[in-house]
Design a protein around this motif. Structure first.
Motif, mmCIF file in Angstrom:
data_model
loop_
_atom_site.group_PDB
_atom_site.id
_atom_site.type_symbol
_atom_site.label_atom_id
_atom_site.label_comp_id
_atom_site.label_asym_id
_atom_site.label_seq_id
_atom_site.Cartn_x
_atom_site.Cartn_y
_atom_site.Cartn_z
ATOM 1 N N SER A 46 -15.360 -3.186 3.442
ATOM 2 C CA SER A 46 -14.728 -3.913 2.333
ATOM 3 C C SER A 46 -13.633 -4.861 2.818
ATOM 4 O O SER A 46 -12.851 -5.377 2.021
ATOM 5 C CB SER A 46 -14.137 -2.926 1.320
ATOM 6 N N ASN A 47 -13.580 -5.073 4.128
ATOM 7 C CA ASN A 47 -12.578 -5.953 4.743
ATOM 8 C C ASN A 47 -11.157 -5.437 4.485
ATOM 9 O O ASN A 47 -10.224 -6.204 4.263
ATOM 10 C CB ASN A 47 -12.709 -7.387 4.208
ATOM 11 N N SER A 48 -11.021 -4.126 4.525
ATOM 12 C CA SER A 48 -9.720 -3.475 4.438
ATOM 13 C C SER A 48 -9.606 -2.516 5.620
ATOM 14 O O SER A 48 -10.570 -2.322 6.371
ATOM 15 C CB SER A 48 -9.585 -2.712 3.120
ATOM 16 N N LYS B 77 -8.043 1.300 7.345
ATOM 17 C CA LYS B 77 -7.588 2.658 7.115
ATOM 18 C C LYS B 77 -6.792 3.087 8.339
ATOM 19 O O LYS B 77 -7.192 2.821 9.476
ATOM 20 C CB LYS B 77 -8.781 3.595 6.892
ATOM 21 N N PHE C 119 0.144 -4.422 6.090
ATOM 22 C CA PHE C 119 -1.198 -4.822 5.680
ATOM 23 C C PHE C 119 -1.299 -4.941 4.160
ATOM 24 O O PHE C 119 -2.397 -4.967 3.608
ATOM 25 C CB PHE C 119 -2.224 -3.798 6.185
ATOM 26 N N GLY D 159 -0.348 -2.677 1.973
ATOM 27 C CA GLY D 159 -0.734 -1.426 1.350
ATOM 28 C C GLY D 159 0.387 -0.406 1.391
ATOM 29 O O GLY D 159 1.567 -0.763 1.486
ATOM 30 N N GLY E 248 -3.476 2.639 4.098
ATOM 31 C CA GLY E 248 -4.468 1.572 4.110
ATOM 32 C C GLY E 248 -3.884 0.277 3.618
ATOM 33 O O GLY E 248 -2.753 0.226 3.120
ATOM 34 N N GLY E 249 -4.644 -0.785 3.767
ATOM 35 C CA GLY E 249 -4.211 -2.104 3.334
ATOM 36 C C GLY E 249 -5.345 -3.096 3.410
ATOM 37 O O GLY E 249 -6.465 -2.762 3.843
ATOM 38 N N ARG E 250 -5.077 -4.343 3.028
ATOM 39 C CA ARG E 250 -6.142 -5.352 2.975
ATOM 40 C C ARG E 250 -5.896 -6.569 3.870
ATOM 41 O O ARG E 250 -6.807 -7.345 4.121
ATOM 42 C CB ARG E 250 -6.330 -5.833 1.524
ATOM 43 N N HIS E 251 -4.678 -6.753 4.347
ATOM 44 C CA HIS E 251 -4.385 -7.939 5.157
ATOM 45 C C HIS E 251 -4.813 -7.701 6.606
ATOM 46 O O HIS E 251 -4.010 -7.483 7.502
ATOM 47 C CB HIS E 251 -2.893 -8.276 5.082
ATOM 48 N N THR E 252 -6.135 -7.738 6.844
ATOM 49 C CA THR E 252 -6.667 -7.402 8.175
ATOM 50 C C THR E 252 -6.229 -8.400 9.243
ATOM 51 O O THR E 252 -6.275 -8.091 10.432
ATOM 52 C CB THR E 252 -8.207 -7.345 8.128
#
Length: 904
Positions: free
Chosen positions: A834-836, A838, A864, A866, A878-882
């Motif tokens: 999902s392009n996030s 962990k 990131f 999250g 977790g987060g989304r700013h890969t």
């Protein structure tokens, strides 16, 4: 004759000469009623009913205790509320017949503390409402009203005229007020006749178009005055009390005396307690004073009085729940339902204290037996009442072990509990103050506990107003415009029309003389389309004017006549969804129970949702049953008829379930009938026959708040598209599994077993090779330097963001590595599909003392976009700013360093 009170200066009317008004009298009728007549509770109503029928009054059935016709009230608090409607901040009185009398059950929660204690307070009570429109045929005004009420007391109840006193006052209600006369007998107020003739405020008012008499008399008190019992509860709940006391016996303090002595004590006590509490509002102090006067210990008085107080409270609270649940209100943590949950949990707590073998369901049945002659409709809801109370009681019982533990901790701490502490314990843990009294943690319930609790959860709903989405100036005089002709009602299938431009505002708001564009309202999204060449992307209605918003600057002129087009497919899709909402609401009620009401709804082109009142999350079976019932209605191809009615006529013909979608602000009510299965007041667009919907498919259900369940669904072409999409997914799964539809579950089950076997093999392989990985981690870890302050502590860091390792690997290697090296911080990163990301963080025992894995995980996750958490030994996030992964290795030392500084 008119007299003046020597104590307070109030004026009153009485045949006999007296120096003080009844406000300063004790209840002298207790044990000595002023009449030889003695009526039971329901018998009192029967006598009153016959009297007013004989005197030309229409007898109106009670209105629901759930006030569906007012936006500002949850519950019906007075009989006159039945006939009040609010429009443009004005009170409008609408009487179904004139004059009339109604036995209106009312709910009030501002005196919960006093219920059972004063002998006369209730959370539910019957207000005999005598109402007259003085300026309409059949109506009357002050003289006739007082004559009728005076003769009611004398001729029907048998009270000598010399016993009756009328006290002058002024009554101010919801935007209307007038003079009033309260009538008393031997210190007890029996009723209050309000002569409403002004609207506005005392300083800014005008005479009303119609003068209204609002006389309200408590049935409980009218019965009480003829019996003279110790409390009004004894005659109000006579049937229920007898049933309960036949099953068990209240044990008195044996040293006090026999049963007659106990009755005399109760009579004396309750005749004094009401007046005293009005003066000081302190129950314990009042009991001490009365005990001293009676020459007994306050503890003995408590032992005799409290069981009766508890029993009266229980019976009152259960009656309130009977009416509220039968009229569609559920105990919950929100809105008016909060008060219901408060009194239910108080009831359960008091039942436990009373130590009777008494079930709440039995008390419900006793009430239904007693009230059957007055309110026969209650019997229809017996099973539903039992169901709701059982569910809520079970939930309360589930909290009891936790409550006992909390009480034990408080006892050990020996801390004194204040009002705020009691509210916090109730709100967060469900600990009732009655239980705390029982366990000896507090001496008595604070006098304002339940009042303050109710104030936190306001019982008044906020009034809805027309939404001004376009920031139209309040200075604009909308009354200067002609009403927009609503073609979407007159010709619902017309999508092309010509209209004259009346006004252009800010170059992008257009008012037409007529329109087929449906504006946003009632949860239905607006039509889109074109006015000339301009795209219409939003439509709203304020008062009687429809505003069309366009997505570009309008170039034409006011007065132009333009061709307009409504997007047909969008309108039809929303229309199918709207009618489906009515159908699903009916289906939900028929499957789940009578307590289901529409809480809110939303209908747009692609999908719709309906929020209903329900006590629990829906099971998959219940969801499928609702869906099945809804589609049965679709297949029956029932006609959908729409007609306008005068509001009073609509209410009398169809009841208050017409207000599923909320209050109608106009006297003209648009009633939509789906076959005959669902009848509602609704301003939306609808199909002509249910068969036009084609299909209804429920997508999902979820419990969005206590007492409210959301149902999301699609209808028509959208439902077909959804099913086809699901079918495509099944086809894709069967293709990948190499099977067919008939064997898909069998094949999937086999594949899952094989997958579990493979995972087990991988875990075994990982265990066998883990030593090598652990050694590598420890050898390649980086020792961080944090200066002289950390000279005695060593922190080692290992970051593993290799994409070839999965969650299983990090959980195993991170744990083993930090067990072997207690100075190690292990950080594992996984990039998901999902392009996030962990994050996994492990800390050895030594390093965990100076830096926590939970805080490290949260610190990394915040980079990131999250968050994270956990324990000092293991954390995850977790987060989304890969994109932040590239610089993570460089910032980690500083991140850990900043964490250390916070801990220091």
């Amino acid at each position: 004759m008119r007299q003046c009170c020597t104590v307070c200066g109030r004026f009153y009317w009485s045949i006999s000469s007296r120096e003080i008004c009844p406000d300063h009298e004790n209840y002298s009728f207790i044990g000595n009623p002023p009449t030889s007549k003695s009526f039971g509770y329901t018998q009192t109503w029967s006598e009153i009913k016959k009297y007013f029928e004989k005197n030309g009054h229409g007898i109106v059935n009670r209105y629901p205790v759930v006030c569906r016709w007012r936006d500002d009230l949850y519950y019906t608090i007075a009989s006159i509320v039945d006939f009040q409607r609010i429009a443009e901040n004005k009170v409008i009185f609408e009487l179904p017949t004139n004059p009339l009398v109604v036995p209106q059950m009312c709910l009030r929660f501002n005196d919960i503390e006093n219920v059972g204690i004063t002998g006369r307070h209730y959370t539910s009570f019957c207000m005999i409402g005598q109402t007259s429109n003085a300026d309409s045929p059949g109506g009357y005004w002050k003289d006739r009203c007082i004559e009728l009420d005076f003769n009611l007391l004398v001729d029907v109840l048998g009270i000598p005229p010399t016993e009756i006193t009328f006290v002058e006052d002024v009554w101010i209600g919801a935007g209307a007020f007038g003079s009033s006369l309260e009538y008393f007998v031997r210190g007890l107020e029996l009723g209050n006749a309000v002569f409403t003739e002004f609207e506005g405020t005392e300083n800014d008012h005008r005479v009303m178009k119609n003068k209204i008499i609002d006389m309200g008399a408590g049935l409980e008190r009218l019965a009480w005055i003829t019996n003279g019992t110790s409390t009004s509860y004894e005659c109000t709940f006579d049937h229920v009390l007898k049933k309960i006391l036949d099953q068990g016996k209240i044990n008195y303090h044996s040293s006090f005396g026999n049963e007659d002595a106990i009755k005399n004590l109760l009579s004396t006590y309750f005749s004094r307690v009401s007046t005293r509490l009005e003066l000081n509002n302190d129950v314990l102090l009042t009991k001490k004073q009365i005990a001293n006067e009676l020459g007994i210990e306050v503890g003995i008085l408590q032992e005799i009085v409290v069981p009766y107080e508890n029993l009266y409270t229980i019976i009152d609270h259960v009656r309130t729940l009977v009416f509220a649940i039968s009229d569609g209100s559920l105990p919950s943590n929100v809105g008016g339902g909060y008060n219901l949950r408060v009194i239910l949990r108080r009831t359960l707590s008091l039942l436990k204290q009373l130590k009777f073998d008494l079930k709440i369901s039995d008390i419900v049945d006793f009430h239904l037996e007693q009230l059957s002659s007055m309110y026969p409709e209650l019997e229809n809801y017996r099973d539903d009442i039992h169901t709701i109370l059982r569910i809520e009681s079970d939930r309360y019982q589930e909290t009891q072990s936790r409550i006992t533990t909390i009480a034990s901790k408080i006892k050990k701490q020996k801390s004194k509990l204040g009002l705020d502490d009691l509210i916090r314990l109730y709100e967060s843990d469900g600990v009732t103050p009655d239980y705390l009294v029982e366990t000896g943690l507090i001496e008595a319930i604070p006098t304002n506990f339940y009042t303050k609790l109710s104030d936190i959860h306001l019982t008044n709903k906020k009034q809805k107003s027309e939404k001004n989405e376009f920031n139209i100036s309040d200075d604009m005089d909308l009354d200067s415009f002609d009403k927009t002709k609503l073609l979407y009602y007159e010709k619902p299938l017309q999508f092309v029309f010509e209209a004259k431009v009346l006004k252009i505002i800010n170059n992008n708001l257009i008012i037409l003389d007529k329109t087929c564009f449906y504006p946003r309202g009632g949860g239905q999204e607006p039509d889109h389309g074109y006015i000339g060449s301009c795209k219409v992307d939003n439509v709203i209605k304020i008062k009687d004017i429809v505003f069309h918003h366009i997505d570009s600057k309008y170039e034409c002129q006011e007065g132009d006549i333009l061709s307009c087009v409504v997007e047909k497919e969008r309108r039809l899709a929303i229309t199918r969804n709207h009618t489906s909402t009515h159908i699903i609401n009916h289906a939900s009620k028929s499957i789940l129970g009578s307590w289901v009401w529409q809480n809110s709804a939303f209908k747009e082109e692609q999908y719709a949702r309906l929020d209903i009142t329900h006590h629990s999350s829906l099971s998959r079976t219940q969801m499928q049953q609702i869906e099945k019932r809804a589609n049965e209605i679709v297949r029956q191809n029932l006609p959908v008829s729409i007609n306008f009615y005068e509001r009073g006529t609509a209410e009398q013909n169809y009841g208050f379930s017409i207000y599923q979608g909320g209050v109608v602000p106009s006297n003209d009510v648009r009633i939509v009938k789906v076959g005959g299965v669902d009848i509602e007041a609704c301003g939306g667009t609808h199909v002509l026959h249910t068969g036009e919907i084609g299909l209804i498919k429920i997508l999902k259900t979820e419990r969005i708040q206590d007492g409210v369940v959301r149902i999301e669904f699609v209808a028509g072409d959208n439902a077909l598209s959804y099913i086809q999409s699901q079918d495509d997914q099944i086809y894709s799964v069967t293709t990948k599994l190499g099977t067919n539809r008939e064997k898909i579950l069998e094949t999937l089950s086999k594949a899952m077993k094989e997958f579990e076997i493979s995972k087990k093999k991988m875990r075994n392989l990982l265990r066998n090779t883990s030593t090598l990985f652990v050694e590598r981690v420890i050898n390649e870890s980086k020792v961080l330097e944090f200066g002289p302050k950390m000279a005695n502590n060593v922190i080692k860091l290992y970051l593993n963001n290799d994409e070839s390792y999965d969650e299983e690997f990090h959980l195993s290697i991170g744990k083993l590595s930090t067990e072997k090296d207690q100075d190690l911080v292990y950080i594992g990163i996984i990039v998901l599909e999902s392009n996030s990301i962990k994050i996994f963080v492990f800390c050895g025992k030594s390093v965990a003392k100076i830096i926590g894995a939970n805080l490290v995980a949260n610190g990394i996750a915040s980079n990131f976009g999250g968050s994270g958490g956990g324990t000092i030994y293991f954390g995850q996030g977790g987060g989304r700013h890969t994109e932040s992964l590239k610089g993570l290795r460089d910032i980690l030392p500083e991140l850990l360093k900043s964490q250390l500084k916070r801990d220091e």
